[in-house]
Design a protein around this motif. Structure first.
Motif, PDB file in Angstrom:
ATOM      1  N   THR A   3      -5.528   4.686   7.855  1.00 57.41           N
ATOM      2  CA  THR A   3      -6.138   5.744   8.678  1.00 57.41           C
ATOM      3  C   THR A   3      -7.123   6.468   7.783  1.00 57.41           C
ATOM      4  N   ASN A   4      -8.392   6.458   8.175  1.00 57.84           N
ATOM      5  CA  ASN A   4      -9.447   6.930   7.278  1.00 57.84           C
ATOM      6  C   ASN A   4     -10.071   8.249   7.720  1.00 57.84           C
ATOM      7  N   HIS A   5      -9.378   8.933   8.626  1.00 57.35           N
ATOM      8  CA  HIS A   5      -9.969  10.162   9.155  1.00 57.35           C
ATOM      9  C   HIS A   5     -10.273  11.158   8.016  1.00 57.35           C
ATOM     10  N   THR A   6     -11.456  11.704   8.022  1.00 59.67           N
ATOM     11  CA  THR A   6     -11.837  12.709   7.030  1.00 59.67           C
ATOM     12  C   THR A   6     -13.037  13.442   7.579  1.00 59.67           C
ATOM     13  N   LEU A  10      -9.431   1.270  -5.558  1.00 61.94           N
ATOM     14  CA  LEU A  10      -8.220   1.491  -6.362  1.00 61.94           C
ATOM     15  C   LEU A  10      -7.042   1.738  -5.425  1.00 61.94           C
ATOM     16  N   ASN A  11      -5.988   0.962  -5.638  1.00 61.39           N
ATOM     17  CA  ASN A  11      -4.749   1.159  -4.891  1.00 61.39           C
ATOM     18  C   ASN A  11      -3.864   2.100  -5.693  1.00 61.39           C
ATOM     19  N   LEU A  12      -3.508   3.220  -5.127  1.00 59.83           N
ATOM     20  CA  LEU A  12      -2.732   4.233  -5.860  1.00 59.83           C
ATOM     21  C   LEU A  12      -1.369   3.715  -6.302  1.00 59.83           C
ATOM     22  N   ALA A  31      -8.214   9.515  -2.848  1.00 61.28           N
ATOM     23  CA  ALA A  31      -8.084   8.797  -1.562  1.00 61.28           C
ATOM     24  C   ALA A  31      -9.305   9.212  -0.754  1.00 61.28           C
ATOM     25  N   GLU A  56     -15.267  13.949   1.315  1.00 62.26           N
ATOM     26  CA  GLU A  56     -14.563  14.875   0.423  1.00 62.26           C
ATOM     27  C   GLU A  56     -15.301  14.997  -0.915  1.00 62.26           C
ATOM     28  N   ARG A 109     -13.470  19.473   4.765  1.00 59.22           N
ATOM     29  CA  ARG A 109     -12.144  19.523   5.392  1.00 59.22           C
ATOM     30  C   ARG A 109     -11.238  20.403   4.528  1.00 59.22           C
ATOM     31  N   ARG A 129      -5.646  14.164  -1.251  1.00 61.09           N
ATOM     32  CA  ARG A 129      -5.354  14.879  -0.009  1.00 61.09           C
ATOM     33  C   ARG A 129      -5.166  13.908   1.158  1.00 61.09           C
ATOM     34  N   ASN A 130      -4.123  14.159   1.902  1.00 61.19           N
ATOM     35  CA  ASN A 130      -3.872  13.459   3.161  1.00 61.19           C
ATOM     36  C   ASN A 130      -3.698  11.957   2.997  1.00 61.19           C
ATOM     37  N   ALA A 178       0.818  -1.226   0.000  1.00 62.59           N
ATOM     38  CA  ALA A 178       0.000   0.000   0.000  1.00 62.59           C
ATOM     39  C   ALA A 178       0.841   1.261   0.000  1.00 62.59           C
ATOM     40  N   ASP A 203     -10.589   4.486  -3.280  1.00 61.50           N
ATOM     41  CA  ASP A 203      -9.800   4.265  -2.072  1.00 61.50           C
ATOM     42  C   ASP A 203      -9.342   2.810  -2.088  1.00 61.50           C
ATOM     43  N   LEU A 204      -8.329   2.570  -1.273  1.00 63.16           N
ATOM     44  CA  LEU A 204      -7.809   1.215  -1.114  1.00 63.16           C
ATOM     45  C   LEU A 204      -8.729   0.349  -0.254  1.00 63.16           C
TER      46      LEU A 204
HETATM   47  C1  SAM Z   1      -6.656  10.205   5.945  1.00 59.22           C
HETATM   48  S1  SAM Z   1      -7.666   9.582   4.670  1.00 59.22           S
HETATM   49  C2  SAM Z   1      -7.878  11.039   3.669  1.00 59.22           C
HETATM   50  C3  SAM Z   1      -9.303  11.221   3.209  1.00 59.22           C
HETATM   51  C4  SAM Z   1      -9.570  12.503   2.431  1.00 59.22           C
HETATM   52  N1  SAM Z   1      -8.789  12.555   1.215  1.00 59.22           N
HETATM   53  C5  SAM Z   1      -9.301  13.708   3.283  1.00 59.22           C
HETATM   54  O1  SAM Z   1      -8.324  14.420   3.058  1.00 59.22           O
HETATM   55  O2  SAM Z   1     -10.082  13.964   4.212  1.00 59.22           O
HETATM   56  C6  SAM Z   1      -6.475   8.620   3.735  1.00 59.22           C
HETATM   57  C7  SAM Z   1      -7.136   7.559   2.854  1.00 59.22           C
HETATM   58  O3  SAM Z   1      -6.131   7.053   1.956  1.00 59.22           O
HETATM   59  C8  SAM Z   1      -6.388   5.690   1.756  1.00 59.22           C
HETATM   60  N2  SAM Z   1      -5.159   5.046   1.257  1.00 59.22           N
HETATM   61  C9  SAM Z   1      -4.022   4.743   1.928  1.00 59.22           C
HETATM   62  N3  SAM Z   1      -3.135   4.149   1.129  1.00 59.22           N
HETATM   63  C10 SAM Z   1      -3.715   4.079  -0.095  1.00 59.22           C
HETATM   64  C11 SAM Z   1      -3.297   3.564  -1.358  1.00 59.22           C
HETATM   65  N4  SAM Z   1      -2.107   2.989  -1.530  1.00 59.22           N
HETATM   66  N5  SAM Z   1      -4.169   3.639  -2.393  1.00 59.22           N
HETATM   67  C12 SAM Z   1      -5.382   4.210  -2.243  1.00 59.22           C
HETATM   68  N6  SAM Z   1      -5.832   4.716  -1.075  1.00 59.22           N
HETATM   69  C13 SAM Z   1      -5.008   4.651  -0.023  1.00 59.22           C
HETATM   70  C14 SAM Z   1      -6.831   5.175   3.106  1.00 59.22           C
HETATM   71  O4  SAM Z   1      -7.578   3.985   2.999  1.00 59.22           O
HETATM   72  C15 SAM Z   1      -7.643   6.369   3.645  1.00 59.22           C
HETATM   73  O5  SAM Z   1      -9.012   6.189   3.450  1.00 59.22           O
END
Ligand code: SAM
Length: 287
Positions: free
Chosen positions: A84-87, A212-214, A123, A129, A91, A230-231, A33, A159-160
């Protein structure tokens, strides 16, 4: 790392957890990831995975790491549990204000002339968002919103982690989550119940949620006018961030906009294609 004894993570915990277990899990989550989990996150890993050990009836982290080495489905569950899924809605609101003040009107003019608009929340976590963005796009005039909704507009949210995408698709946000939605949008685009808020159909219908995994291939058709990323880069190492930004640049049209998180920076060769036009807002000016 080495000054700690190999069993330093054991402590008084329910499940034996050694440095080797921590390292194996941290390595796996980075490889699959891109997420970096330094030693300071060792106990976070423990607390986020114990539920999975319990569900599987597994008695130690040693056995669990052996399992996720060979069981891809369980490995996916572990990785998802470690995200970490905080959102929250709206935001870093200056991004939505920028969109509303500078992009919305030209985009609407384009749509009303039969053009198309594509935006990607890359993400997306549980959807706050992308729903915020969709609410701003639809605006506060219901008849105009209807015309926008009928035009060639689509928002993709990826998102993953499956569990957040499933929550996002329901459009239901329990508790006080809706409090961050400005009243002018909340009144039109949500309904409130005792348990929280539900995002209204016209907003939800604009958005498709996909896993989708980035880090992996992106099965995407065409480029986007706007990307929110973002984030999530905060969890990645520098080479992963550079590669991601390079790929995001390719996925944007010339003239398109990239919004990144407040503590993130644009690094790497792709930066040359962009002009910084506001706090963590970039426009792609060169192909
Ligand atoms: C902190 S949240 C950000 C949510 C939103 N973008 C925001 O700024 O409020 C980070 C998100 O990135 C996702 N994430 C982490 N690694 C990832 C990856 N390799 N591919 C896609 N999503 C990923 C996590 O599952 C999580 O839901």
């Amino acid at each position: 790392m080495n000054q700690l004894s190999p069993r330093a993570f054991d402590g008084p915990s329910e499940y034996p957890y050694t440095r080797a277990d921590f390292e194996a899990i941290a390595h796996m989550v980075h490889a699959h990831a891109g997420i970096c989990m330094p030693e300071s996150k060792a106990m976070l890993i423990y607390s986020r995975l114990t539920k999975l050990l319990r569900e599987k009836g597994i008695g130690s982290f040693h056995d669990y790491t052996a399992l996720i080495r060979t069981d891809a489905a369980e490995r996916t569950r572990a990785i998802e549990a470690l995200t970490t899924n905080h959102t929250k809605f709206f935001r870093e609101n200056h991004h939505f204000e920028h969109f509303e003040q500078h992009l919305r009107q030209p985009f609407i003019e384009r749509l009303m002339k039969g053009g198309k608009l594509r935006m990607w929340s890359s993400a997306a976590s549980s959807g706050e968002e992308v729903y915020s963005l969709a609410m701003v796009l639809l605006g506060t005039d219901k008849s105009q919103a209807k015309r926008i909704a009928e035009s060639d507009v689509a928002l993709l949210a990826t998102d993953l982690a499956d569990h957040v995408l499933r929550a996002a698709e329901t459009g239901i946000y329990p508790g006080n989550n809706g409090a961050d939605i400005p009243a002018r949008y909340g009144q039109l685009w949500t309904t409130s119940g005792t348990g929280g808020v539900t995002v209204a159909r016209p907003v939800r219908d604009l958005v498709r949620f996909r896993k989708l995994n980035l880090l992996n291939a992106w099965p995407l058709k065409g480029q986007f006018d706007v990307i929110f990323c973002r984030n999530v880069m905060i969890y990645f190492d520098e080479p992963t961030k550079e590669r991601l930004l390079d790929r995001l640049a390719d996925q944007l049209v010339v003239g398109g906009y990239l919004y990144i998180g407040h503590s993130e920076r644009f690094i790497g060769p792709a930066a040359d294609k962009f002009t910084s036009i506001g706090q963590t807002i970039y426009r792609k000016d060169r192909a």
